[in-house]
Scaffold this active site. Structure first.
Site, mmCIF file in Angstrom:
data_model
loop_
_atom_site.group_PDB
_atom_site.id
_atom_site.type_symbol
_atom_site.label_atom_id
_atom_site.label_comp_id
_atom_site.label_asym_id
_atom_site.label_seq_id
_atom_site.Cartn_x
_atom_site.Cartn_y
_atom_site.Cartn_z
ATOM 1 C CD GLU A 13 -43.380 -2.225 60.683
ATOM 2 O OE1 GLU A 13 -42.850 -1.488 61.527
ATOM 3 O OE2 GLU A 13 -44.601 -2.204 60.443
ATOM 4 C CG ASN A 66 -46.094 -7.729 57.682
ATOM 5 O OD1 ASN A 66 -46.656 -7.790 56.602
ATOM 6 N ND2 ASN A 66 -46.460 -6.886 58.642
ATOM 7 C CG HIS A 121 -50.177 0.748 56.482
ATOM 8 N ND1 HIS A 121 -51.434 0.541 57.013
ATOM 9 C CD2 HIS A 121 -49.350 -0.079 57.146
ATOM 10 C CE1 HIS A 121 -51.366 -0.375 57.975
ATOM 11 N NE2 HIS A 121 -50.110 -0.782 58.067
ATOM 12 C CD GLU A 135 -49.559 -4.291 58.919
ATOM 13 O OE1 GLU A 135 -49.512 -3.061 59.126
ATOM 14 O OE2 GLU A 135 -48.788 -5.095 59.473
ATOM 15 C CG ASP A 181 -54.481 1.586 56.398
ATOM 16 O OD1 ASP A 181 -54.395 1.234 57.592
ATOM 17 O OD2 ASP A 181 -53.505 2.027 55.740
HETATM 18 O O1 G3I Z 1 -54.188 1.835 75.619
HETATM 19 C C1 G3I Z 1 -53.081 0.997 75.742
HETATM 20 C C2 G3I Z 1 -52.368 1.165 77.052
HETATM 21 O O2 G3I Z 1 -53.267 0.834 78.105
HETATM 22 C C3 G3I Z 1 -51.140 0.268 77.102
HETATM 23 O O3 G3I Z 1 -50.443 0.430 78.296
HETATM 24 C C4 G3I Z 1 -50.224 0.572 75.911
HETATM 25 C C5 G3I Z 1 -49.035 -0.368 75.887
HETATM 26 O O4 G3I Z 1 -48.062 0.227 75.017
HETATM 27 O O5 G3I Z 1 -50.964 0.389 74.664
HETATM 28 C C6 G3I Z 1 -52.108 1.232 74.601
HETATM 29 O O6 G3I Z 1 -52.835 0.946 73.480
HETATM 30 C C7 G3I Z 1 -52.410 1.353 72.228
HETATM 31 C C8 G3I Z 1 -52.553 0.090 71.341
HETATM 32 O O7 G3I Z 1 -52.320 0.433 69.974
HETATM 33 C C9 G3I Z 1 -53.939 -0.518 71.486
HETATM 34 O O8 G3I Z 1 -54.900 0.361 71.001
HETATM 35 C C10 G3I Z 1 -50.953 1.819 72.078
HETATM 36 O O9 G3I Z 1 -50.782 3.011 72.791
HETATM 37 C C11 G3I Z 1 -50.669 2.077 70.608
HETATM 38 O O10 G3I Z 1 -49.306 2.349 70.419
HETATM 39 C C12 G3I Z 1 -50.973 0.846 69.772
HETATM 40 O O11 G3I Z 1 -50.813 1.203 68.397
HETATM 41 C C13 G3I Z 1 -50.763 0.118 67.503
HETATM 42 C C14 G3I Z 1 -49.392 0.151 66.776
HETATM 43 O O12 G3I Z 1 -49.346 -0.851 65.756
HETATM 44 C C15 G3I Z 1 -48.268 -0.147 67.738
HETATM 45 O O13 G3I Z 1 -48.405 -1.468 68.148
HETATM 46 C C16 G3I Z 1 -51.886 0.291 66.474
HETATM 47 O O14 G3I Z 1 -53.132 0.089 67.114
HETATM 48 C C17 G3I Z 1 -51.720 -0.697 65.330
HETATM 49 O O15 G3I Z 1 -52.655 -0.412 64.311
HETATM 50 C C18 G3I Z 1 -50.323 -0.595 64.728
HETATM 51 O O16 G3I Z 1 -50.217 -1.592 63.762
HETATM 52 C C19 G3I Z 1 -48.955 -1.622 63.052
HETATM 53 C C20 G3I Z 1 -48.644 -3.059 62.745
HETATM 54 O O17 G3I Z 1 -48.588 -3.805 63.941
HETATM 55 C C21 G3I Z 1 -47.360 -3.180 61.946
HETATM 56 N N1 G3I Z 1 -47.462 -2.389 60.713
HETATM 57 C C22 G3I Z 1 -47.772 -0.983 60.966
HETATM 58 C C23 G3I Z 1 -49.069 -0.855 61.729
HETATM 59 C C24 G3I Z 1 -49.448 0.581 61.925
HETATM 60 O O18 G3I Z 1 -48.517 1.188 62.762
#
Ligand code: G3I
Length: 604
Positions: free
Chosen positions: A160, A213, A249, A279, A281
């Site tokens: 991105e 990506n 998405h 990705e 969905d």
């Molecule tokens: O719970 C933890 C916390 O303990 C920790 O300190 C924190 C660190 O920032 O992360 C927390 O977990 C969450 C993590 O997912 C694991 O569940 C984060 O709050 C949350 O922001 C994170 O979201 C992910 C997001 O990317 C950001 O990385 C989503 O699960 C994930 O599905 C999403 O995936 C992205 C792809 O990488 C790129 N393309 C878009 C896609 C959707 O946004």
């Protein structure tokens, strides 16, 4: 036992066995004959969360249904590099171990992103120099890619990096502001930081496939144009980039159109890039219990089927991945309030209509074929085909899951390998090997004299479209010893040993080498298609000449190779005297048509 008890006992046994559902084929099994990786994003125990891989239904569904997984968060900077001098490979290692235990490939995600960076890094970026940021990035890529070398087959190197307000140039303000680009960046301009990231990743694992990506590039538009122009620019500088990930998405709006998606896949393919749907969905409106309507689930199924069908129809698309696989774990509800149920399996790991719809696409989409994918088996060059020419059909993306090599029966190669068939006109061609995506066939001698010939491919009952190839009297090419189409030729010295740098032929004007190729055209005695060449000599009907090191060389035989498949061309050449030692260019000319450049013979 009286008869009526027998009937009861039989019925009881049946019921006792429990309800019998038709076993639905697993997605990965239906995808295997397609040479298509079926993937899902997955998580383990990031941030101390319960390890999803220890959840029986999670593990069973992931390991059974998919041939590829991608850590959703485990390999991102915030997870894997939580402190400047601390790496946490635990969750990623868990996922890699799971994949290895289940015969799955692993796609890594991601090495450079504007988001989800650890606090230490975003703080550092406020005061660091570009050179310091470059060192941090290089160290990270070297460490992470190095750690997973040979275990992660493809990486989202950069994620991105193009702005949502891109105009289409793919540089300047089209590139998203970030600590890696311009805040403060790593000391490069334009997409230079992207090029550098790819080069570091390639150096750390030269065998890994490297992807860019992004989202909102699923059909033509300004952002697609920006990504296209950027990757084209990167390629023009020799950047080691192998593909583009299209995230997918999407809502149920009909975006992207099938034609639009096909167009972007074909445009990236035309750059020589693979495309992964990375990705996918399909988010739906849900009630307070996270349930979608039956009608929406059907529309969702049609959407999954439609997108997968476009991928199957365009051989540059080599992986199809959803962002998670069960509605129990999806980023959608947290990011799109009131929406959810976006994935193929429900929160209880039961297949939703989308699974059957994807299976239907996998099992019933006709195989593809295109003229560019039909090439001379020795030179890999396309164009006109000649009678008896051994050809390779790439991109006929439906065939035996495993490479299947034909065994001649009674001296005859088959015209069907595991359900794979190639037709020239109405004639089924002899086949040498077949697997999903690649088939080796011998153009029937019957095409001699025609100006062109129609070609189509069948796998079991599914038939590809028909393409037309020009027919030429000869299309000579020499096999390379390493099957690359170039370099040391498939050549035997006079003592039948393989010619090589360690086993050169004396350039004494007397030694004769045996050169093997194809595309020699018709023979004095027309063999039956797929037969083993009879003992004795069977000359080509066209004149054959040869040069070695640019010097004319005497041809002592040109024709069929006795005992080998008809269509293989053998040319015996006397090596002229006075050649400098080392690899010397070798060219065979049949009917005035030369073989490919780049084949050599080792002389001393
Ligand atoms: O719970 C933890 C916390 O303990 C920790 O300190 C924190 C660190 O920032 O992360 C927390 O977990 C969450 C993590 O997912 C694991 O569940 C984060 O709050 C949350 O922001 C994170 O979201 C992910 C997001 O990317 C950001 O990385 C989503 O699960 C994930 O599905 C999403 O995936 C992205 C792809 O990488 C790129 N393309 C878009 C896609 C959707 O946004």
């Amino acid at each position: 036992m009286k008869p009526h008890f027998v009937l009861f006992a039989a019925l009881y046994a049946a019921f006792a066995a429990g309800p019998v559902f038709a076993q639905q084929t697993a997605l990965r099994d239906a995808a295997a004959p397609r040479a298509l990786l079926m993937g899902a994003a997955a998580d383990s125990n990031e941030f101390g969360e319960p390890d999803r891989l220890q959840e029986p239904d999670y593990a069973a569904t992931l390991g059974t249904q998919y041939s590829m997984l991608e850590p959703e968060n485990a390999m991102k900077w915030a997870t894997i590099h939580p402190e400047q001098n601390t790496y946490d490979f635990g969750p990623g290692d868990n996922l890699v171990a799971f994949a290895q235990a289940h015969g799955m490939k692993v796609r890594g995600h991601n090495l450079l992103w504007y988001s989800f960076n650890p606090a230490w890094l975003t703080t550092l970026a406020q005061t660091a120099t570009p050179a310091q940021m470059a060192q941090v990035l290089e160290d990270h890529i070297n460490t992470v890619v190095g750690h997973y070398k040979g275990k992660v087959f493809a990486w989202d190197v950069v994620n991105e990096a193009i702005s949502d307000s891109a105009t289409g140039t793919g540089t300047g303000s089209d590139i998203r502001d970030s600590i890696w680009y311009n805040q403060p960046g790593i000391g490069t301009t334009g997409d230079g930081f992207i090029e550098q990231a790819f080069r570091w990743a390639h150096a750390a694992d030269p065998n890994a496939l490297l992807f860019y990506n992004d989202y909102n590039i699923e059909q033509p538009g300004a952002k697609f144009n920006a990504v296209y122009n950027m990757v084209k620019d990167l390629l023009s500088r020799g950047t080691p980039i192998n593909g583009v990930g299209i995230q997918m998405h999407i809502p149920m709006s009909g975006y992207p159109s099938s034609d639009g998606l096909a167009q972007v896949i074909q445009q990236f393919g035309a750059l020589g890039l693979q495309v992964h749907i990375t990705e996918m969905d399909v988010r739906l409106a849900v009630d307070s219990n996270g349930q979608a309507s039956a009608a929406d689930l059907q529309t969702q199924a049609q959407t999954y089927q439609r997108i997968l069908t476009v991928c199957l129809q365009n051989p540059a698309c080599t992986a199809f991945q959803t962002w998670g696989f069960t509605d129990k774990y999806s980023w959608i509800p947290g990011s799109y309030p009131g929406q959810g149920a976006a994935l193929p399996f429900d929160a209880n790991y039961q297949p939703k209509p989308a699974v059957a719809a994807m299976l239907d696409a996998l099992e019933n989409t006709p195989p593809s074929i295109n003229t560019a994918g039909i090439v001379n088996a020795a030179s890999y060059k396309g164009g006109a085909v000649s009678p008896g020419e051994i050809v390779t059909l790439f991109q006929v993306n439906y065939g035996p899951s495993a490479l299947t090599v034909a065994q001649p029966q009674n001296g005859q190669f088959p015209d069907n390998i595991g359900g794979a068939q190639v037709f020239f006109g109405s004639t089924p061609a002899p086949l040498i090997y077949a697997e999903a995506g690649v088939v080796s066939a011998v153009a029937p001698f019957e095409i001699a004299g025609s100006q062109q010939v129609s070609v189509y491919y069948k796998y079991n009952s599914l038939q590809s479209a028909t393409v037309t190839l020009p027919v030429a009297p000869s299309a000579p090419a020499i096999f390379a010893a390493n099957s690359t189409g170039s370099g040391a030729g498939a050549i035997l010295n006079q003592d039948n040993s393989l010619n090589s740098a360690d086993n050169p032929v004396p350039a004494d004007g007397q030694h004769v080498i045996q050169v093997f190729g194809t595309g020699g055209g018709m023979l004095a005695t027309t063999p039956s298609d797929g037969s083993l060449a009879a003992p004795g000599l069977n000359d080509t009907t066209q004149d054959v000449t040869a040069t070695i090191g640019g010097k004319d060389a005497t041809v002592t035989y040109h024709g069929a190779a006795p005992g080998l498949i008809s269509g293989l061309l053998q040319v015996n050449v006397q090596v002229p005297a006075g050649l400098a030692p080392g690899p010397q260019p070798l060219v065979i000319t049949v009917g005035g048509v030369p073989s490919q450049d780049g084949i050599t013979v080792a002389v001393e």
